[in-house]
Design an enzyme around this catalytic site. Structure first.
Site, PDB file in Angstrom:
ATOM      1  N   GLU A   4      97.813 -32.984 107.852  1.00 14.53           N
ATOM      2  CA  GLU A   4      99.138 -32.744 107.286  1.00 14.53           C
ATOM      3  C   GLU A   4     100.180 -32.967 108.388  1.00 14.53           C
ATOM      4  O   GLU A   4     100.229 -32.215 109.359  1.00 14.53           O
ATOM      5  CB  GLU A   4      99.218 -31.309 106.758  1.00 14.53           C
ATOM      6  N   CYS A  22     104.790 -29.022 101.245  1.00 13.31           N
ATOM      7  CA  CYS A  22     103.328 -28.939 101.144  1.00 13.31           C
ATOM      8  C   CYS A  22     102.773 -29.919 100.119  1.00 13.31           C
ATOM      9  O   CYS A  22     101.632 -30.347 100.233  1.00 13.31           O
ATOM     10  CB  CYS A  22     102.897 -27.512 100.844  1.00 13.31           C
ATOM     11  N   LYS A  74     107.948 -10.872 105.057  1.00 12.67           N
ATOM     12  CA  LYS A  74     108.286 -11.424 106.375  1.00 12.67           C
ATOM     13  C   LYS A  74     108.662 -12.887 106.213  1.00 12.67           C
ATOM     14  O   LYS A  74     107.828 -13.722 105.855  1.00 12.67           O
ATOM     15  CB  LYS A  74     107.110 -11.321 107.349  1.00 12.67           C
ATOM     16  N   GLU A 120      98.661 -20.091  99.487  1.00 15.35           N
ATOM     17  CA  GLU A 120      99.195 -21.405  99.100  1.00 15.35           C
ATOM     18  C   GLU A 120      99.414 -22.149 100.418  1.00 15.35           C
ATOM     19  O   GLU A 120     100.322 -21.840 101.165  1.00 15.35           O
ATOM     20  CB  GLU A 120     100.500 -21.222  98.315  1.00 15.35           C
TER      21      GLU A 120
HETATM   22  P1  NDP Z   1     102.634 -21.115 109.612  1.00 13.86           P
HETATM   23  O1  NDP Z   1     101.500 -21.138 108.681  1.00 13.86           O
HETATM   24  O2  NDP Z   1     102.377 -20.836 111.036  1.00 13.86           O
HETATM   25  O3  NDP Z   1     103.745 -20.058 109.119  1.00 13.86           O
HETATM   26  C1  NDP Z   1     103.835 -19.508 107.833  1.00 13.86           C
HETATM   27  C2  NDP Z   1     104.139 -18.020 107.927  1.00 13.86           C
HETATM   28  O4  NDP Z   1     103.042 -17.339 108.541  1.00 13.86           O
HETATM   29  C3  NDP Z   1     105.361 -17.703 108.795  1.00 13.86           C
HETATM   30  O5  NDP Z   1     106.053 -16.604 108.272  1.00 13.86           O
HETATM   31  C4  NDP Z   1     104.709 -17.368 110.113  1.00 13.86           C
HETATM   32  O6  NDP Z   1     105.508 -16.606 110.978  1.00 13.86           O
HETATM   33  C5  NDP Z   1     103.492 -16.609 109.677  1.00 13.86           C
HETATM   34  N1  NDP Z   1     102.471 -16.573 110.711  1.00 13.86           N
HETATM   35  C6  NDP Z   1     102.267 -17.457 111.719  1.00 13.86           C
HETATM   36  N2  NDP Z   1     101.236 -17.066 112.487  1.00 13.86           N
HETATM   37  C7  NDP Z   1     100.768 -15.912 111.962  1.00 13.86           C
HETATM   38  C8  NDP Z   1      99.731 -15.027 112.315  1.00 13.86           C
HETATM   39  N3  NDP Z   1      98.955 -15.246 113.363  1.00 13.86           N
HETATM   40  N4  NDP Z   1      99.547 -13.928 111.548  1.00 13.86           N
HETATM   41  C9  NDP Z   1     100.335 -13.680 110.485  1.00 13.86           C
HETATM   42  N5  NDP Z   1     101.343 -14.476 110.119  1.00 13.86           N
HETATM   43  C10 NDP Z   1     101.559 -15.589 110.834  1.00 13.86           C
HETATM   44  O7  NDP Z   1     103.396 -22.434 109.501  1.00 13.86           O
HETATM   45  P2  NDP Z   1     104.329 -23.062 110.630  1.00 13.86           P
HETATM   46  O8  NDP Z   1     105.661 -22.658 110.305  1.00 13.86           O
HETATM   47  O9  NDP Z   1     103.889 -22.757 112.008  1.00 13.86           O
HETATM   48  O10 NDP Z   1     104.051 -24.595 110.414  1.00 13.86           O
HETATM   49  C11 NDP Z   1     102.843 -25.176 110.929  1.00 13.86           C
HETATM   50  C12 NDP Z   1     102.290 -26.164 109.938  1.00 13.86           C
HETATM   51  O11 NDP Z   1     101.930 -25.467 108.756  1.00 13.86           O
HETATM   52  C13 NDP Z   1     103.264 -27.220 109.476  1.00 13.86           C
HETATM   53  O12 NDP Z   1     103.362 -28.266 110.360  1.00 13.86           O
HETATM   54  C14 NDP Z   1     102.656 -27.599 108.173  1.00 13.86           C
HETATM   55  O13 NDP Z   1     101.604 -28.504 108.399  1.00 13.86           O
HETATM   56  C15 NDP Z   1     102.099 -26.309 107.643  1.00 13.86           C
HETATM   57  N6  NDP Z   1     103.010 -25.623 106.708  1.00 13.86           N
HETATM   58  C16 NDP Z   1     102.702 -25.634 105.396  1.00 13.86           C
HETATM   59  C17 NDP Z   1     103.566 -25.049 104.494  1.00 13.86           C
HETATM   60  C18 NDP Z   1     103.293 -25.036 103.045  1.00 13.86           C
HETATM   61  O14 NDP Z   1     104.234 -24.898 102.271  1.00 13.86           O
HETATM   62  N7  NDP Z   1     102.069 -25.124 102.616  1.00 13.86           N
HETATM   63  C19 NDP Z   1     104.818 -24.434 104.899  1.00 13.86           C
HETATM   64  C20 NDP Z   1     105.035 -24.422 106.329  1.00 13.86           C
HETATM   65  C21 NDP Z   1     104.144 -25.009 107.162  1.00 13.86           C
HETATM   66  P3  NDP Z   1     106.359 -17.369 112.118  1.00 13.86           P
HETATM   67  O15 NDP Z   1     107.331 -18.201 111.439  1.00 13.86           O
HETATM   68  O16 NDP Z   1     106.966 -16.279 112.875  1.00 13.86           O
HETATM   69  O17 NDP Z   1     105.359 -18.141 112.926  1.00 13.86           O
END
Ligand code: NDP
Length: 500
Positions: free
Chosen positions: A402, A303, A192, A268
């Protein structure tokens, strides 16, 4: 499509782009069973780009069934490693043929600078697939040192059906980091993408099938986290989930696993990475160049972003002056213009979150030395200035949470003990950098900092040969990249034989 990094050529290439917007399940493009779609937008203009299939639990179930069937058939899982290698190398070749298209898709959906996508993200994506493909027919299993009356084989077998849930900050590359080793090891995958960035993942699934990956081995189910993501996490026939994203959502996956089939979860997650600059740092111009890249590359939506610059007080003012001068040269603007080093924030709510952190920094008494505002509002996009705060305390919100935006906090220190204590005073432990001329300090500090990757006199996540992942709330359960990534997608089996 190959891309020339020149503004007019880029515009022409964008006009020719075709978007694949359906799910890719069992080797075919399909609509979501509900018929629902969601809008994907260009964050640099605020304009819609396409309608994408909004998959939910029934679509995930269909993809998992296809993945399981493919796995049990052995058409991929029991194929000779050398044959899997051939298919994955062909896949990498096809990615190369479509490199320009993939770079544009990531730029359009994520607001990432086209220069970065074309010269870093997509080449790294291709190299990642190739590297894992090349590795797979060179990995040996083991024989245990038993007595002569027994033979014990210690084998690595593919886990089965692997769910991958990935973020929006490196859309194509995160797909490759997961599927490269997962597919090479013989698993079937249901992936996904982030709802904000589905396009490159869907194209990658089509190209993998074209390369000869059997139907059902690599499925892409675009959709929302709470629906499609959760359905993967809770599915009783998914054997493991490899997740990259926020620590908050990482926790959900642990809950989903606990409440379903105890599937293996690899996380991660986020970071609040320190960059420690000792008084004897070799060259402050080099430190400034690295620190600016660490903090502002990919708009800080990274990240391992080096968002806390912990600097010895005797060199702090000189370094801050250099940082500010250099950061001003990192132009922010249209990500399709190759002159720009920073594009837009991923979406409006995220822009607002980043601006909220900047206000928090001001409110808590940090000294704003550069940036701090939304810009280019007329474009309709979500741009923010490169921002530097000086005189930050490690207790402030901007030093603890973050931000995932181009905001650097400079924190002064006096002694090595204090610097290490501050570097470690965080819930995260993904990456760190340190700068010193002294080999002893370098070794001591690198060992003392609790982070998955510590780079010395540079900012780096290593390369494909080095494992990547975090300590503490930055994640656990395995590592991306390197041969350690293969291990996390395998089960360890012992075959114990009695010899006569
Ligand atoms: P998320 O952790 O929400 O998203 C990562 C993935 O998880 C996406 O595919 C998302 O889908 C999915 N997801 C979200 N909610 C759920 C759920 N309840 N159950 C299962 N899967 C889920 O990151 P965001 O994109 O919302 O970003 C929020 C914050 O996360 C950022 O501001 C940053 O601080 C951090 N982040 C960290 C990353 C890293 O590389 N470590 C990468 C991205 C974000 P969908 O996109 O549809 O919500």
């Amino acid at each position: 499509m190959q891309l020339t990094l020149e503004k007019k050529a880029i515009q022409k290439a964008v006009a020719r782009l075709k978007f694949r917007t359906q799910a890719f399940i069992d080797g075919k493009f399909v609509k979501a069973q509900s018929g629902k779609t969601f809008t994907t937008e260009n964050p640099a203009t605020g304009q819609p780009l396409a309608q994408i299939a909004a998959c939910d639990a029934p679509d995930v179930d269909r993809a998992v069934k296809a993945a399981r069937k493919a796995f049990e058939s052995g058409a991929w899982s029991r194929q000779k490693p050398a044959d899997r290698k051939k298919v994955l190398l062909k896949f990498a070749d096809l990615l190369e043929t479509h490199a320009g298209e993939l770079a544009l898709l990531d730029t359009l959906e994520a607001g990432k600078p086209i220069g970065d996508c074309a010269t870093m993200d997509i080449p790294d994506t291709i190299y990642c697939i190739r590297w894992h493909a090349e590795a797979i027919d060179k990995i040996y299993d083991r024989v245990s040192p038993t007595g002569p009356e027994n033979l014990a084989l210690i084998l690595r077998e593919p886990v089965g059906v692997v769910g991958c849930v990935v973020p929006w900050n490196f859309p194509a590359q995160m797909v490759a980091w997961k599927i490269g080793p997962a597919l090479a090891a013989g698993n079937s995958v249901v992936l996904k993408p982030a709802e904000l960035t589905s396009l490159s993942a869907i194209l990658m699934a089509e190209l993998a099938a074209e390369a000869g990956l059997p139907a059902g081995v690599f499925n892409v189910v675009p959709g929302y986290g709470e629906t499609a993501g959760q359905a993967i996490g809770r599915h009783m026939d998914v054997d493991m989930v490899a997740f990259t994203g926020s620590t908050e959502v990482g926790r959900y996956f642990l809950k989903y696993a606990a409440e379903s089939n105890l599937k293996r979860i690899i996380l991660e997650c986020g970071g609040k990475s320190p960059q420690v600059v000792f008084a004897d740092a070799p060259d402050l111009d080099v430190v400034a160049a690295n620190a600016v890249s660490a903090a502002f590359w990919n708009m800080g939506e990274n990240c391992s972003c080096g968002s806390r610059l912990i600097v010895h007080k005797t060199i702090k003012d000189e370094l801050v002056a250099k940082l500010s001068k250099l950061a001003k040269t990192w132009k922010v603007g249209d990500p399709l213009d190759p002159q720009n080093r920073l594009g837009s924030m991923i979406e409006k709510p995220h822009l607002e979150k980043v601006l909220g952190y900047i206000e928090a920094g001001k409110g808590e008494g940090a000294k704003l030395v550069l940036g701090g505002k939304r810009i280019l509002e007329k474009s309709g996009g979500y741009f923010v200035e490169v921002t530097i705060f000086d005189e930050v305390s490690n207790r402030m919100k901007i030093a603890r949470e973050e931000i995932f935006g181009p905001v650097l906090s400079v924190i002064p220190f006096s002694t090595e003990e204090e610097a290490i204590a501050m570097a470690n005073d965080t819930n995260y432990g993904l990456a760190a950098s340190l700068y010193t001329r002294d080999l002893n300090t370098a070794h001591r500090a690198a060992r003392a900092i609790r982070a998955g990757t510590v780079s010395v006199n540079c900012f780096s996540e290593g390369d494909i040969t080095t494992p990547f992942g975090g300590f503490k709330e930055s994640g656990f359960g395995g590592r991306d990249k390197s041969l350690w990534a293969h291990e996390q997608y395998t089960e360890l089996k012992t075959i114990w034989m009695q010899l006569t």
